[in-house]
Design an enzyme around this catalytic site. Structure first.
Site, PDB file in Angstrom:
ATOM      1  N   ASP A 194      -4.424  -0.684  -1.806  1.00 28.65           N
ATOM      2  CA  ASP A 194      -5.752  -0.510  -1.243  1.00 28.65           C
ATOM      3  C   ASP A 194      -6.577   0.025  -2.423  1.00 28.65           C
ATOM      4  O   ASP A 194      -6.158   0.988  -3.094  1.00 28.65           O
ATOM      5  CB  ASP A 194      -5.649   0.531  -0.108  1.00 28.65           C
ATOM      6  CG  ASP A 194      -6.620   0.286   1.029  1.00 28.65           C
ATOM      7  OD1 ASP A 194      -7.027  -0.872   1.232  1.00 28.65           O
ATOM      8  OD2 ASP A 194      -6.969   1.266   1.721  1.00 28.65           O
ATOM      9  N   LYS A 199      -6.768  -4.970  -2.951  1.00 31.78           N
ATOM     10  CA  LYS A 199      -7.582  -5.363  -1.798  1.00 31.78           C
ATOM     11  C   LYS A 199      -8.522  -4.219  -1.435  1.00 31.78           C
ATOM     12  O   LYS A 199      -8.280  -3.069  -1.824  1.00 31.78           O
ATOM     13  CB  LYS A 199      -6.684  -5.709  -0.609  1.00 31.78           C
ATOM     14  CG  LYS A 199      -5.952  -4.501  -0.051  1.00 31.78           C
ATOM     15  CD  LYS A 199      -5.015  -4.916   1.051  1.00 31.78           C
ATOM     16  CE  LYS A 199      -4.329  -3.732   1.688  1.00 31.78           C
ATOM     17  NZ  LYS A 199      -5.235  -2.805   2.398  1.00 31.78           N
ATOM     18  N   HIS A 214     -10.454   7.208   0.819  1.00 33.83           N
ATOM     19  CA  HIS A 214      -9.054   7.153   0.376  1.00 33.83           C
ATOM     20  C   HIS A 214      -8.899   6.000  -0.609  1.00 33.83           C
ATOM     21  O   HIS A 214      -9.700   5.063  -0.598  1.00 33.83           O
ATOM     22  CB  HIS A 214      -8.118   6.916   1.584  1.00 33.83           C
ATOM     23  CG  HIS A 214      -8.402   5.620   2.284  1.00 33.83           C
ATOM     24  ND1 HIS A 214      -9.397   5.499   3.233  1.00 33.83           N
ATOM     25  CD2 HIS A 214      -7.883   4.376   2.123  1.00 33.83           C
ATOM     26  CE1 HIS A 214      -9.457   4.248   3.642  1.00 33.83           C
ATOM     27  NE2 HIS A 214      -8.564   3.534   2.970  1.00 33.83           N
ATOM     28  N   CYS A 245      -2.337  -2.656   7.677  1.00 37.33           N
ATOM     29  CA  CYS A 245      -2.027  -3.676   6.665  1.00 37.33           C
ATOM     30  C   CYS A 245      -0.838  -4.547   7.063  1.00 37.33           C
ATOM     31  O   CYS A 245      -0.875  -5.765   6.896  1.00 37.33           O
ATOM     32  CB  CYS A 245      -1.786  -3.035   5.307  1.00 37.33           C
ATOM     33  SG  CYS A 245      -1.714  -4.251   3.989  1.00 37.33           S
ATOM     34  N   ASP A 305       0.783  -1.249   0.000  1.00 35.27           N
ATOM     35  CA  ASP A 305       0.000   0.000   0.000  1.00 35.27           C
ATOM     36  C   ASP A 305       0.813   1.296   0.000  1.00 35.27           C
ATOM     37  O   ASP A 305       0.466   2.253   0.723  1.00 35.27           O
ATOM     38  CB  ASP A 305      -0.990   0.007   1.184  1.00 35.27           C
ATOM     39  CG  ASP A 305      -1.975  -1.152   1.138  1.00 35.27           C
ATOM     40  OD1 ASP A 305      -1.890  -1.972   0.219  1.00 35.27           O
ATOM     41  OD2 ASP A 305      -2.841  -1.223   2.032  1.00 35.27           O
ATOM     42  N   HIS A 361     -10.360   0.817  -3.215  1.00 32.95           N
ATOM     43  CA  HIS A 361     -11.748   0.881  -2.759  1.00 32.95           C
ATOM     44  C   HIS A 361     -12.697   1.431  -3.808  1.00 32.95           C
ATOM     45  O   HIS A 361     -12.344   2.335  -4.566  1.00 32.95           O
ATOM     46  CB  HIS A 361     -11.841   1.786  -1.529  1.00 32.95           C
ATOM     47  CG  HIS A 361     -11.054   1.298  -0.350  1.00 32.95           C
ATOM     48  ND1 HIS A 361     -11.228   0.059   0.205  1.00 32.95           N
ATOM     49  CD2 HIS A 361     -10.074   1.902   0.386  1.00 32.95           C
ATOM     50  CE1 HIS A 361     -10.396  -0.076   1.229  1.00 32.95           C
ATOM     51  NE2 HIS A 361      -9.676   1.015   1.356  1.00 32.95           N
TER      52      HIS A 361
HETATM   53  C1  VGL Z   1      -5.165   0.584   5.578  1.00 30.90           C
HETATM   54  C2  VGL Z   1      -6.251   2.184   6.798  1.00 30.90           C
HETATM   55  C3  VGL Z   1      -7.277   2.190   5.886  1.00 30.90           C
HETATM   56  C4  VGL Z   1      -3.995  -0.303   5.394  1.00 30.90           C
HETATM   57  C5  VGL Z   1      -6.194   0.573   4.664  1.00 30.90           C
HETATM   58  O1  VGL Z   1      -4.025  -1.108   4.447  1.00 30.90           O
HETATM   59  O2  VGL Z   1      -3.038  -0.218   6.197  1.00 30.90           O
HETATM   60  N1  VGL Z   1      -5.202   1.384   6.642  1.00 30.90           N
HETATM   61  N2  VGL Z   1      -7.234   1.387   4.828  1.00 30.90           N
HETATM   62 ZN    ZN Z   2      -8.486   1.451   3.110  1.00 34.92          ZN
END
Ligand code: VGL
Ligand code: ZN
Length: 198
Positions: free
Chosen positions: A55, A99, A74, A143, A13, A57
């Site tokens: 990440d 993911k 985000h 993560c 990420d 979304h």
């Molecule tokens: C994550 C916060 C929100 C991560 C993902 O993958 O670390 N942290 N979304």
């Molecule tokens: Zn996220």
């Protein structure tokens, strides 16, 4: 490789939104980029694979505050915030696992990621013969933590690249506690100075 553990690098990420000016900026998140570039070079020189997660979304997901979740929006698919940090040196053959695309789940772990064909990370690593992976990226307390915990359940060895991670620390100390927790479950730790991937 014979019966030797086959190693790989997992970069999690390292996306614009997790860097300081991003929608969910991790303090010093961008500092991991030059260090990770060195690890990427090191693994490639040894002929060892490098995997990247992102990440990824949808605009509407239970992960986001407006829909009942914990986070500001985000890493929305197709936006600049979801792009990898521009200075991250991704090899042309890089495998990218996405993911967080299920609108009903948070999906912190890299093991919830899947490639373009829908193969999960555990399946990809196992089919590539990987038994031990080295992890760096963002964020330590989400993560990185969740991926390490899942890795143990899936039977992988994990070394955390302690100089190439940063945490969100919503509550001060979250990252420190995450590191203690994964250490207690068997994670090893390494830095650029002492890493041994012979
Ligand atoms: C994550 C916060 C929100 C991560 C993902 O993958 O670390 N942290 N979304
Ligand atoms: Zn996220």
């Amino acid at each position: 490789m014979g019966d030797k553990a086959k190693k790989a690098l997992l970069v999690v990420d390292v996306q614009n939104d997790f860097c300081p000016d991003g929608a969910l900026g991790v303090p010093e998140g961008d500092r991991v980029v030059p260090i990770l570039n060195k690890y990427i070079e090191l693994f490639r020189k040894k002929g060892l694979p490098v995997y990247f997660t992102r990440d990824w979304h949808p605009p509407v997901t239970v992960h986001f505050k407006p829909y009942g979740g914990p986070w500001p929006p985000h890493c929305v698919q197709g936006t600049n915030g979801a792009e990898f940090h521009p200075a991250l040196e991704m090899p042309p053959e890089a495998v990218v696992m996405s993911k967080g695309d299920d609108p009903e789940q948070d999906s912190y772990s890299a093991f919830s990621g899947h490639d373009e064909k829908g193969r999960g990370l555990a399946e990809v690593l196992k089919s590539d013969g990987i038994t031990h992976f080295y992890i760096g990226g963002l964020a330590t307390d989400y993560c990185v933590r969740q991926s390490a915990l899942d890795a143990f359940r899936e039977g992988f060895e994990v070394t955390v690249l302690i100089d190439a991670i940063r945490g969100v620390d919503v509550t001060p100390g979250d990252s420190k506690r995450a590191i203690e927790e994964i250490k207690s479950k068997g994670a090893k730790f390494a830095t650029l100075e002492d890493i041994d991937i012979e």
